[in-house]
Design a protein around this motif. Structure first.
Motif, mmCIF file in Angstrom:
data_model
loop_
_atom_site.group_PDB
_atom_site.id
_atom_site.type_symbol
_atom_site.label_atom_id
_atom_site.label_comp_id
_atom_site.label_asym_id
_atom_site.label_seq_id
_atom_site.Cartn_x
_atom_site.Cartn_y
_atom_site.Cartn_z
ATOM 1 N N GLU A 1 48.174 39.782 52.524
ATOM 2 C CA GLU A 1 47.454 39.166 52.302
ATOM 3 C C GLU A 1 46.525 38.877 50.948
ATOM 4 O O GLU A 1 47.094 40.273 50.313
ATOM 5 C CB GLU A 1 46.621 39.333 53.148
ATOM 6 N N GLY A 2 46.655 37.910 50.713
ATOM 7 C CA GLY A 2 46.067 37.995 49.020
ATOM 8 C C GLY A 2 47.452 37.467 48.105
ATOM 9 O O GLY A 2 48.720 37.510 48.098
ATOM 10 N N THR A 3 47.283 37.855 46.688
ATOM 11 C CA THR A 3 47.746 37.246 45.755
ATOM 12 C C THR A 3 47.400 38.248 44.804
ATOM 13 O O THR A 3 46.598 38.461 44.187
ATOM 14 C CB THR A 3 46.937 35.653 45.178
ATOM 15 N N LEU A 4 49.034 38.651 44.266
ATOM 16 C CA LEU A 4 48.635 39.940 42.625
ATOM 17 C C LEU A 4 49.028 38.952 41.337
ATOM 18 O O LEU A 4 50.192 38.055 41.942
ATOM 19 C CB LEU A 4 49.297 40.928 42.862
ATOM 20 N N LYS A 5 48.376 39.364 40.078
ATOM 21 C CA LYS A 5 49.023 38.655 39.114
ATOM 22 C C LYS A 5 49.789 39.478 38.513
ATOM 23 O O LYS A 5 48.975 40.839 37.950
ATOM 24 C CB LYS A 5 48.192 37.565 38.194
ATOM 25 N N VAL A 6 50.795 39.433 38.328
ATOM 26 C CA VAL A 6 51.427 39.909 37.344
ATOM 27 C C VAL A 6 51.832 39.674 35.843
ATOM 28 O O VAL A 6 52.359 38.949 35.228
ATOM 29 C CB VAL A 6 53.036 40.679 37.861
ATOM 30 N N MET A 7 51.026 41.107 34.494
ATOM 31 C CA MET A 7 51.207 40.476 33.622
ATOM 32 C C MET A 7 51.735 40.871 32.445
ATOM 33 O O MET A 7 51.990 42.367 32.410
ATOM 34 C CB MET A 7 49.459 40.264 32.867
ATOM 35 N N ARG A 8 52.518 41.212 30.891
ATOM 36 C CA ARG A 8 52.978 41.648 29.670
ATOM 37 C C ARG A 8 52.028 41.870 29.014
ATOM 38 O O ARG A 8 51.500 41.101 28.852
ATOM 39 C CB ARG A 8 53.841 41.135 29.187
ATOM 40 N N GLN A 9 51.947 43.080 28.624
ATOM 41 C CA GLN A 9 50.793 43.390 27.876
ATOM 42 C C GLN A 9 51.296 44.545 26.432
ATOM 43 O O GLN A 9 52.256 45.196 26.573
ATOM 44 C CB GLN A 9 49.506 44.159 28.480
ATOM 45 N N ASP A 10 50.940 43.311 25.060
ATOM 46 C CA ASP A 10 51.181 44.343 23.900
ATOM 47 C C ASP A 10 50.669 45.154 23.440
ATOM 48 O O ASP A 10 48.924 45.614 24.347
ATOM 49 C CB ASP A 10 51.696 43.806 22.800
ATOM 50 N N GLU A 11 50.713 46.079 22.738
ATOM 51 C CA GLU A 11 49.799 47.452 21.842
ATOM 52 C C GLU A 11 48.534 47.356 21.480
ATOM 53 O O GLU A 11 47.905 47.882 21.896
ATOM 54 C CB GLU A 11 50.831 48.072 20.776
ATOM 55 N N ALA A 12 48.643 45.711 21.791
ATOM 56 C CA ALA A 12 46.604 45.459 20.969
ATOM 57 C C ALA A 12 45.924 45.330 21.853
ATOM 58 O O ALA A 12 44.818 44.152 22.050
ATOM 59 C CB ALA A 12 47.312 44.333 19.779
ATOM 60 N N GLY A 13 46.774 44.924 23.482
ATOM 61 C CA GLY A 13 45.725 45.071 24.362
ATOM 62 C C GLY A 13 46.218 42.847 24.819
ATOM 63 O O GLY A 13 45.671 42.852 25.617
ATOM 64 N N ASN A 14 47.302 42.428 24.031
ATOM 65 C CA ASN A 14 47.496 41.011 24.298
ATOM 66 C C ASN A 14 47.847 40.695 25.265
ATOM 67 O O ASN A 14 48.827 41.562 25.320
ATOM 68 C CB ASN A 14 46.993 40.570 23.653
ATOM 69 N N GLU A 15 47.821 39.903 26.359
ATOM 70 C CA GLU A 15 48.042 39.582 27.396
ATOM 71 C C GLU A 15 48.926 38.217 28.159
ATOM 72 O O GLU A 15 48.142 37.370 27.193
ATOM 73 C CB GLU A 15 47.528 39.650 29.108
ATOM 74 N N ILE A 16 50.011 38.616 28.545
ATOM 75 C CA ILE A 16 50.415 36.983 29.092
ATOM 76 C C ILE A 16 51.231 36.753 30.174
ATOM 77 O O ILE A 16 51.333 38.516 31.273
ATOM 78 C CB ILE A 16 51.826 36.740 28.129
ATOM 79 N N PHE A 17 50.828 35.543 31.467
ATOM 80 C CA PHE A 17 50.859 35.931 32.650
ATOM 81 C C PHE A 17 52.481 35.722 32.542
ATOM 82 O O PHE A 17 53.420 34.644 31.937
ATOM 83 C CB PHE A 17 50.725 34.490 32.798
ATOM 84 N N LEU A 18 52.854 36.394 33.550
ATOM 85 C CA LEU A 18 54.347 36.238 34.059
ATOM 86 C C LEU A 18 54.119 35.418 35.513
ATOM 87 O O LEU A 18 55.299 34.821 35.462
ATOM 88 C CB LEU A 18 54.835 37.517 34.513
ATOM 89 N N TYR A 19 54.162 35.877 36.534
ATOM 90 C CA TYR A 19 54.165 35.101 38.059
ATOM 91 C C TYR A 19 53.108 35.572 39.237
ATOM 92 O O TYR A 19 52.404 37.245 38.273
ATOM 93 C CB TYR A 19 55.502 35.883 38.236
ATOM 94 N N TYR A 20 52.912 35.282 40.170
ATOM 95 C CA TYR A 20 52.384 35.334 41.026
ATOM 96 C C TYR A 20 53.458 36.900 42.363
ATOM 97 O O TYR A 20 54.189 36.182 42.477
ATOM 98 C CB TYR A 20 51.799 34.608 41.863
#
Length: 216
Positions: free
Chosen positions: A59-78
């Motif tokens: 139940e519920g939703t998880l979000k998967v993110m990609r993170q670079d070495e500087a800690g910046n993130e970009i959303f990939l999928y749920y």
């Protein structure tokens, strides 16, 4: 999330039963796995960590993110009910460190499957093998969509797609996120997000409220 272990196991069995698994496999998954209740915002998988268990969303939703070495993130999928993360399967089976982050988008219920059982299940049960391959295909398609959005879409198109993806994953037309949170997940600035949301509002696509956005 006020759910007892027995209730959670019952819900997990209900979800797993709908996935076409053999009865024996279903028994093994329920006997070897364990339930995990997570709160919204809680990190499930962190970069640089070697996971011992693979999460299956009940139940519920998880979000998967990609993170670079500087800690910046970009959303990939749920990941939603019945989903698992193909990237976590790959990391576990190949004994690799995780290269992504998975965060609970809302209070969620997970069933954690031990990596030690994966090889045997893939070989022994056709239904589990199909499930793993289908998970790879689904996540691969979503990654291609994410790449396409970054490479070919304008930022206003990416933002609107992000909002629609969030609506579909949560089942709600109300997006409870600040402009700063959205900007971080799209790897852009809050000023840009605020300007584009105002543009979408003027086009009659969304309405803005305090710390939430309603899709019309």
């Amino acid at each position: 999330m006020e759910t007892s272990v027995s209730e959670a196991k019952s819900r997990a069995k209900d979800v797993l039963s709908l996935m076409g698994f053999e009865e024996k496999l279903l028994e093994e998954i329920l006997s070897t796995g364990r339930v995990k209740k997570v709160k919204a915002g809680q990190t499930i998988i962190s970069p640089g960590v070697r996971a011992e268990e693979i999460p299956l969303v009940i139940e519920g939703t998880l979000k998967v993110m990609r993170q670079d070495e500087a800690g910046n993130e970009i959303f990939l999928y749920y990941l939603e009910g019945g989903d698992t993360c193909a990237m976590s399967i790959t990391c576990c089976l190949e004994n690799k460190l995780s290269e992504f982050v998975a965060i609970a988008e809302e209070d969620s219920l997970l069933w954690l499957i031990p990596v030690s059982s994966m090889d045997a299940w893939v070989s022994k049960y056709p239904s589990f093998r199909r499930f793993v391959f289908a998970s790879y295909q689904s996540r691969f398609d979503e990654l291609l969509t994410a790449i396409d959005s970054v490479a070919f879409m304008k930022m206003d198109e990416r933002l609107y797609k992000y909002l629609l993806d969030k609506k579909q994953a949560s089942g709600s037309y109300v997006i409870n996120k600040t402009h700063q949170e959205i900007a971080r997940e799209l790897n852009t600035s809050r000023v840009v997000v605020s300007r584009l949301i105002k543009k979408l509002e003027n086009e009659g696509k969304v309405e803005q409220h305090r710390n939430r956005i309603e899709i019309l």
